[in-house]
Design an enzyme around this catalytic site. Structure first.
Site, PDB file in Angstrom:
ATOM      1  N   HIS A  26       9.128   1.128   3.803  1.00  0.00           N
ATOM      2  CA  HIS A  26       9.827   1.126   4.200  1.00  0.00           C
ATOM      3  C   HIS A  26      10.759   0.163   4.597  1.00  0.00           C
ATOM      4  CE1 HIS A  26       7.306  -1.314   6.162  1.00  0.00           C
ATOM      5  NE2 HIS A  26       6.910  -0.786   6.550  1.00  0.00           N
ATOM      6  N   GLN A  73      -9.865  -2.724   1.669  1.00  0.00           N
ATOM      7  CA  GLN A  73     -10.054  -3.963   3.080  1.00  0.00           C
ATOM      8  C   GLN A  73     -10.433  -2.567   3.289  1.00  0.00           C
ATOM      9  OE1 GLN A  73      -5.890  -3.785   1.165  1.00  0.00           O
ATOM     10  NE2 GLN A  73      -5.253  -4.030   3.297  1.00  0.00           N
ATOM     11  N   GLY A  80       4.680 -10.627   3.853  1.00  0.00           N
ATOM     12  CA  GLY A  80       5.085 -10.160   5.018  1.00  0.00           C
ATOM     13  C   GLY A  80       5.064 -10.517   6.101  1.00  0.00           C
ATOM     14  N   MET A 112       0.940  -0.892  -0.367  1.00  0.00           N
ATOM     15  CA  MET A 112      -0.160  -0.410  -0.320  1.00  0.00           C
ATOM     16  C   MET A 112       1.421   1.246  -0.119  1.00  0.00           C
ATOM     17  SD  MET A 112      -3.457  -0.989   2.475  1.00  0.00           S
ATOM     18  CE  MET A 112      -2.452  -0.782   3.584  1.00  0.00           C
ATOM     19  N   GLY A 113       1.967   1.042  -0.406  1.00  0.00           N
ATOM     20  CA  GLY A 113       3.195   2.038  -0.531  1.00  0.00           C
ATOM     21  C   GLY A 113       3.694   2.587   0.769  1.00  0.00           C
ATOM     22  N   GLN A 122      -3.116 -12.437   7.483  1.00  0.00           N
ATOM     23  CA  GLN A 122      -2.919 -11.842   6.147  1.00  0.00           C
ATOM     24  C   GLN A 122      -2.355 -13.219   5.383  1.00  0.00           C
ATOM     25  OE1 GLN A 122      -2.524  -7.826   4.384  1.00  0.00           O
ATOM     26  NE2 GLN A 122      -0.618  -8.506   3.050  1.00  0.00           N
ATOM     27  N   GLY A 132      11.210  -2.991   5.676  1.00  0.00           N
ATOM     28  CA  GLY A 132       9.961  -3.446   5.521  1.00  0.00           C
ATOM     29  C   GLY A 132       9.746  -4.229   4.440  1.00  0.00           C
ATOM     30  N   HIS A 133       8.963  -3.237   3.437  1.00  0.00           N
ATOM     31  CA  HIS A 133       8.863  -4.124   2.658  1.00  0.00           C
ATOM     32  C   HIS A 133      10.156  -3.699   1.517  1.00  0.00           C
ATOM     33  CE1 HIS A 133       5.402  -0.384   3.428  1.00  0.00           C
ATOM     34  NE2 HIS A 133       5.106  -1.988   3.101  1.00  0.00           N
TER      35      HIS A 133
HETATM   36  P1  AMP Z   1       1.157  -3.335   3.469  1.00  0.00           P
HETATM   37  O1  AMP Z   1       1.583  -2.122   2.667  1.00  0.00           O
HETATM   38  O2  AMP Z   1       1.355  -2.605   5.376  1.00  0.00           O
HETATM   39  O3  AMP Z   1      -0.134  -3.681   2.822  1.00  0.00           O
HETATM   40  O4  AMP Z   1       2.189  -4.444   3.578  1.00  0.00           O
HETATM   41  C1  AMP Z   1       3.384  -4.761   2.174  1.00  0.00           C
HETATM   42  C2  AMP Z   1       4.180  -6.223   2.480  1.00  0.00           C
HETATM   43  O5  AMP Z   1       4.493  -5.363   3.066  1.00  0.00           O
HETATM   44  C3  AMP Z   1       3.174  -6.810   3.176  1.00  0.00           C
HETATM   45  O6  AMP Z   1       3.121  -8.619   2.624  1.00  0.00           O
HETATM   46  C4  AMP Z   1       3.487  -6.945   4.557  1.00  0.00           C
HETATM   47  O7  AMP Z   1       3.503  -8.238   5.161  1.00  0.00           O
HETATM   48  C5  AMP Z   1       4.694  -6.734   4.259  1.00  0.00           C
HETATM   49  N1  AMP Z   1       5.331  -5.385   5.413  1.00  0.00           N
HETATM   50  C6  AMP Z   1       4.871  -4.969   5.916  1.00  0.00           C
HETATM   51  N2  AMP Z   1       5.792  -4.802   6.954  1.00  0.00           N
HETATM   52  C7  AMP Z   1       6.460  -5.664   7.706  1.00  0.00           C
HETATM   53  C8  AMP Z   1       7.609  -5.227   8.106  1.00  0.00           C
HETATM   54  N3  AMP Z   1       7.839  -4.563   9.123  1.00  0.00           N
HETATM   55  N4  AMP Z   1       9.112  -6.266   7.660  1.00  0.00           N
HETATM   56  C9  AMP Z   1       7.958  -6.975   6.841  1.00  0.00           C
HETATM   57  N5  AMP Z   1       7.292  -7.884   6.396  1.00  0.00           N
HETATM   58  C10 AMP Z   1       6.154  -6.377   6.290  1.00  0.00           C
END
Ligand code: AMP
Length: 286
Positions: free
Chosen positions: A33, A60, A153, A29-30, A159, A35-36
């Protein structure tokens, strides 16, 4: 390359497939960071071509959630992806994905509904309909990009498990690569929503990872009774924390457990400074 339309992504992917190249998809979702970025790096390593989708998916979000104020940083996201070797950043508008009149309604849109057993717990309990929106958009992204591999992640473990179930139940030809949680040095799991936290909130937010690490240490010392393990959490909580859940479940099928073992994943959700944070830990992991 930044692309906004489904048609253009399809054309590009078609060219790649003709050449026999493997395609990876990282749905996000942009507000990207590290993690992404860990997912993106894995995708670039493993696949010949990589698509990162950046889409704040309206269906969602539940009523009253942060859809409007969710951080949107497409320019920075695109630069980060370019630098990481991503081939396409796919950033459709809600109308491109759902048509002008189909948003936020299941009267006119075909949904993918994950099984009740997987959604009537953890985040699904308070975020009613959230995983319907997630499965629907992820299924659409799979159909648009037709990836060989897709990267999710463990930060959002419920999820991930639900997507794995959807892929299995609907025979979707994609391999899911789970990626470990990336944390700040302090232990705080990285999240786009951490942007909402003040410096003081961030200190209180450390309770989540502290609780999980402490439970894991207690488990490693031999405590397996879930009630006893839950009890150990309260020393880390005070008036700054609004605990939503602390649950112990089998990491493969989200079956609740009363006796912890190596397959048990501990899930926590807690509001800090009005911001809802989630985290989890697998007890069997080294
Ligand atoms: P989101 O943008 O929050 O929908 O996350 C997109 C993807 O990045 C999802 O698969 C998340 O689980 C993963 N993600 C977000 N934060 C982290 C993190 N701290 N460590 C690992 N994966 C992450």
């Amino acid at each position: 390359m930044l692309i906004h339309t489904i048609k253009e992504v399809r054309e590009q992917v078609k060219e790649w497939k003709k050449l026999g190249l493997t395609v990876g998809l990282v749905p996000t979702m942009g507000a990207l960071h590290n993690g992404h970025l860990s997912l993106i790096k894995k995708a670039v390593e493993k696949c010949d071509r990589v698509v990162v989708s950046v889409f704040v998916n309206p269906i969602q979000f539940c009523p009253g959630e942060d859809l409007e104020k969710y951080p949107r940083t497409l320019e920075a996201d695109t630069k980060l992806c370019d630098d990481a070797g991503v081939n396409i950043v796919f950033a459709p508008s809600p109308a491109e994905m759902y048509g002008e009149n189909q948003m936020r309604t299941n009267d006119f849109l075909t949904y993918v509904i994950p099984p009740f057993f997987y959604v009537n717990k953890l985040c699904g309990k308070s975020r009613v309909g959230h995983f319907d929106g997630v499965c629907t958009v992820v299924n659409k992204l799979f159909n648009i990009v037709q990836p060989d591999f897709t990267f999710f992640g463990e930060k959002d473990a419920q999820q991930l498990i639900i997507i794995q179930k959807m892929v299995k139940d609907l025979n979707i030809p994609v391999e899911i690569i789970p990626c470990p949680i990336v944390r700040e040095e302090s232990g705080l799991a990285l999240s786009s929503r951490n942007k909402y936290l003040s410096d003081e909130d961030k200190i209180h937010a450390l309770a989540l990872s502290k609780i999980l690490n402490n439970i894991k240490n207690c488990y490693k010392k031999g405590i397996t009774d879930v009630e006893a393990l839950k009890e150990t959490a309260y020393q880390f909580l005070d008036e700054h924390h609004d605990l939503e859940y602390l649950e112990f479940m089998n990491q493969n099928d989200l079956e609740e457990t009363t006796k912890a073992d190596d397959t048990t994943r501990v899930f926590i959700a807690c509001k800090v400074g009005g911001v809802r944070l989630i985290d989890n830990i697998l007890l069997g992991e080294k």
